[in-house]
Design a protein around this motif. Structure first.
Motif, PDB file in Angstrom:
ATOM      1  N   TRP A  69       0.849  -1.191   0.000  1.00 32.49           N
ATOM      2  CA  TRP A  69       0.000   0.000   0.000  1.00 32.49           C
ATOM      3  C   TRP A  69       0.884   1.240   0.000  1.00 32.49           C
ATOM      4  O   TRP A  69       2.023   1.197   0.466  1.00 32.49           O
ATOM      5  CB  TRP A  69      -0.873   0.048   1.260  1.00 32.49           C
ATOM      6  N   ARG A  70       0.334   2.327  -0.486  1.00 35.31           N
ATOM      7  CA  ARG A  70       1.023   3.612  -0.460  1.00 35.31           C
ATOM      8  C   ARG A  70       0.055   4.668   0.062  1.00 35.31           C
ATOM      9  O   ARG A  70      -1.143   4.597  -0.188  1.00 35.31           O
ATOM     10  CB  ARG A  70       1.514   3.992  -1.858  1.00 35.31           C
ATOM     11  N   ILE A  71       0.626   5.636   0.781  1.00 36.22           N
ATOM     12  CA  ILE A  71      -0.190   6.728   1.331  1.00 36.22           C
ATOM     13  C   ILE A  71       0.482   8.052   1.024  1.00 36.22           C
ATOM     14  O   ILE A  71       1.700   8.198   1.172  1.00 36.22           O
ATOM     15  CB  ILE A  71      -0.373   6.605   2.854  1.00 36.22           C
ATOM     16  N   LYS A  72      -0.349   9.014   0.643  1.00 37.54           N
ATOM     17  CA  LYS A  72       0.133  10.374   0.404  1.00 37.54           C
ATOM     18  C   LYS A  72      -0.855  11.354   1.033  1.00 37.54           C
ATOM     19  O   LYS A  72      -2.069  11.188   0.917  1.00 37.54           O
ATOM     20  CB  LYS A  72       0.235  10.641  -1.100  1.00 37.54           C
ATOM     21  N   ASN A  73      -0.320  12.352   1.704  1.00 36.69           N
ATOM     22  CA  ASN A  73      -1.134  13.449   2.232  1.00 36.69           C
ATOM     23  C   ASN A  73      -1.428  14.376   1.058  1.00 36.69           C
ATOM     24  O   ASN A  73      -0.506  14.929   0.454  1.00 36.69           O
ATOM     25  CB  ASN A  73      -0.367  14.181   3.339  1.00 36.69           C
ATOM     26  N   LEU A  74      -2.689  14.539   0.716  1.00 34.21           N
ATOM     27  CA  LEU A  74      -3.061  15.313  -0.462  1.00 34.21           C
ATOM     28  C   LEU A  74      -2.963  16.822  -0.264  1.00 34.21           C
ATOM     29  O   LEU A  74      -2.862  17.570  -1.237  1.00 34.21           O
ATOM     30  CB  LEU A  74      -4.489  14.946  -0.882  1.00 34.21           C
ATOM     31  N   ASN A  75      -3.009  17.276   0.983  1.00 34.56           N
ATOM     32  CA  ASN A  75      -2.951  18.718   1.248  1.00 34.56           C
ATOM     33  C   ASN A  75      -2.256  18.946   2.592  1.00 34.56           C
ATOM     34  O   ASN A  75      -2.904  19.313   3.582  1.00 34.56           O
ATOM     35  CB  ASN A  75      -4.369  19.299   1.238  1.00 34.56           C
ATOM     36  N   PRO A  76      -0.938  18.724   2.650  1.00 31.94           N
ATOM     37  CA  PRO A  76      -0.234  18.808   3.935  1.00 31.94           C
ATOM     38  C   PRO A  76      -0.265  20.206   4.541  1.00 31.94           C
ATOM     39  O   PRO A  76      -0.254  21.212   3.828  1.00 31.94           O
ATOM     40  CB  PRO A  76       1.190  18.380   3.601  1.00 31.94           C
ATOM     41  N   GLY A  77      -0.322  20.239   5.848  1.00 35.68           N
ATOM     42  CA  GLY A  77      -0.324  21.501   6.577  1.00 35.68           C
ATOM     43  C   GLY A  77      -0.563  21.238   8.052  1.00 35.68           C
ATOM     44  O   GLY A  77      -0.385  20.127   8.538  1.00 35.68           O
ATOM     45  N   ASN A  78      -1.039  22.249   8.732  1.00 40.11           N
ATOM     46  CA  ASN A  78      -1.246  22.127  10.184  1.00 40.11           C
ATOM     47  C   ASN A  78      -2.666  21.714  10.557  1.00 40.11           C
ATOM     48  O   ASN A  78      -3.015  21.667  11.730  1.00 40.11           O
ATOM     49  CB  ASN A  78      -0.874  23.436  10.878  1.00 40.11           C
ATOM     50  N   GLY A  79      -3.503  21.449   9.570  1.00 35.86           N
ATOM     51  CA  GLY A  79      -4.869  21.027   9.853  1.00 35.86           C
ATOM     52  C   GLY A  79      -5.888  22.145   9.735  1.00 35.86           C
ATOM     53  O   GLY A  79      -7.082  21.921   9.891  1.00 35.86           O
ATOM     54  N   SER A  80      -5.445  23.352   9.452  1.00 34.81           N
ATOM     55  CA  SER A  80      -6.403  24.458   9.294  1.00 34.81           C
ATOM     56  C   SER A  80      -6.515  24.834   7.821  1.00 34.81           C
ATOM     57  O   SER A  80      -5.663  24.513   7.011  1.00 34.81           O
ATOM     58  CB  SER A  80      -5.953  25.668  10.121  1.00 34.81           C
ATOM     59  N   ASP A  81      -7.586  25.523   7.499  1.00 34.31           N
ATOM     60  CA  ASP A  81      -7.851  26.001   6.140  1.00 34.31           C
ATOM     61  C   ASP A  81      -7.793  24.879   5.098  1.00 34.31           C
ATOM     62  O   ASP A  81      -7.258  25.057   4.006  1.00 34.31           O
ATOM     63  CB  ASP A  81      -6.881  27.121   5.752  1.00 34.31           C
ATOM     64  N   GLY A  82      -8.337  23.716   5.430  1.00 35.77           N
ATOM     65  CA  GLY A  82      -8.397  22.615   4.479  1.00 35.77           C
ATOM     66  C   GLY A  82      -7.139  21.773   4.374  1.00 35.77           C
ATOM     67  O   GLY A  82      -7.092  20.844   3.571  1.00 35.77           O
ATOM     68  N   THR A  83      -6.118  22.089   5.145  1.00 38.34           N
ATOM     69  CA  THR A  83      -4.898  21.277   5.119  1.00 38.34           C
ATOM     70  C   THR A  83      -5.026  20.115   6.088  1.00 38.34           C
ATOM     71  O   THR A  83      -5.911  20.092   6.941  1.00 38.34           O
ATOM     72  CB  THR A  83      -3.654  22.109   5.469  1.00 38.34           C
ATOM     73  N   ALA A  84      -4.138  19.144   5.956  1.00 45.65           N
ATOM     74  CA  ALA A  84      -4.183  17.956   6.817  1.00 45.65           C
ATOM     75  C   ALA A  84      -2.818  17.742   7.460  1.00 45.65           C
ATOM     76  O   ALA A  84      -1.796  17.823   6.786  1.00 45.65           O
ATOM     77  CB  ALA A  84      -4.562  16.738   5.999  1.00 45.65           C
ATOM     78  N   PRO A  85      -2.802  17.455   8.751  1.00 49.28           N
ATOM     79  CA  PRO A  85      -1.523  17.171   9.410  1.00 49.28           C
ATOM     80  C   PRO A  85      -0.955  15.833   8.946  1.00 49.28           C
ATOM     81  O   PRO A  85      -1.672  14.998   8.387  1.00 49.28           O
ATOM     82  CB  PRO A  85      -1.889  17.132  10.897  1.00 49.28           C
ATOM     83  N   ASN A  86       0.320  15.640   9.184  1.00 39.07           N
ATOM     84  CA  ASN A  86       0.946  14.356   8.869  1.00 39.07           C
ATOM     85  C   ASN A  86       0.267  13.240   9.642  1.00 39.07           C
ATOM     86  O   ASN A  86      -0.152  13.428  10.786  1.00 39.07           O
ATOM     87  CB  ASN A  86       2.429  14.381   9.235  1.00 39.07           C
ATOM     88  N   LEU A  87       0.183  12.069   9.021  1.00 38.69           N
ATOM     89  CA  LEU A  87      -0.316  10.890   9.742  1.00 38.69           C
ATOM     90  C   LEU A  87       0.731  10.422  10.736  1.00 38.69           C
ATOM     91  O   LEU A  87       1.933  10.509  10.466  1.00 38.69           O
ATOM     92  CB  LEU A  87      -0.590   9.739   8.773  1.00 38.69           C
TER      93      LEU A  87
END
Length: 184
Positions: A69-87
């Protein structure tokens, strides 16, 4: 007439030998477009910000099969404004076709080349509260938009099917449908 029948017989034997030799040597690699039929690609239509997908299944030729399996964060950031933190990591349920005794090994990689082995266990992941059934826990997370890689080797040839995956960060966790072990 006898010579003609002998030539036809030889031709049939040669064709059958070639057919079975090719069939035997063929690796069971699932092309990405086939695997995508049972995964969540993390499209703009979903609230899941991580692309978790089955990349391939390889027949190792010794009665074992490696799933990657492979995983990629589609919108990395701090979790605000539509971004997602690292898993921090992710989990996958096994479905009904694979048991603990079918799992041979596990490994994770940050580059797809250097693999770090681990002994997979099937248990409830007490590090998250989104999914309370037994899973295999992968402790490798993501970094920015870099792809992270995950492998499980099993001693059973099964197909792929939709199973539950769990993504987790230090702030959030959630479950999703992804591609995993199905029945033969």
């Amino acid at each position: 007439m006898r010579r003609k029948l002998t030539m036809i017989s030889i031709g049939i034997v040669v064709l059958m030998t070639v057919f079975y030799a090719c069939k035997k040597d063929k690796k069971n690699v699932v092309p990405k477009f086939v695997a995508e039929k049972c995964l969540n690609e993390g499209s703009s239509e979903t609230t899941i910000p991580y692309n978790i997908y089955l990349y391939k299944i390889t027949d190792n030729g010794n009665g074992t099969y490696t799933w990657e399996w492979r995983i990629k964060n589609l919108n990395p950031g701090n979790g605000s404004d539509g971004t997602a933190p690292n898993l921090n990591g992710w989990d996958i349920s096994l479905g009904t076709c694979i048991q603990a005794t079918d799992i041979v090994s596990g490994a994770t990689s940050t580059d797809g080349t250097t693999w770090n082995s681990f002994a997979p266990t099937i248990a409830v992941d007490k590090g998250q509260s989104c999914f309370t059934d037994k899973v295999i826990k992968f402790d490798l997370g993501t970094t920015g938009s870099n792809i992270s890689y995950y492998r499980l080797t099993v001693n059973k040839n099964v197909s792929h099917n939709t199973v539950t995956g769990v993504y987790k960060t230090s702030e959030i966790c959630g479950s999703l449908e992804t591609c995993g072990f199905g029945c033969e």
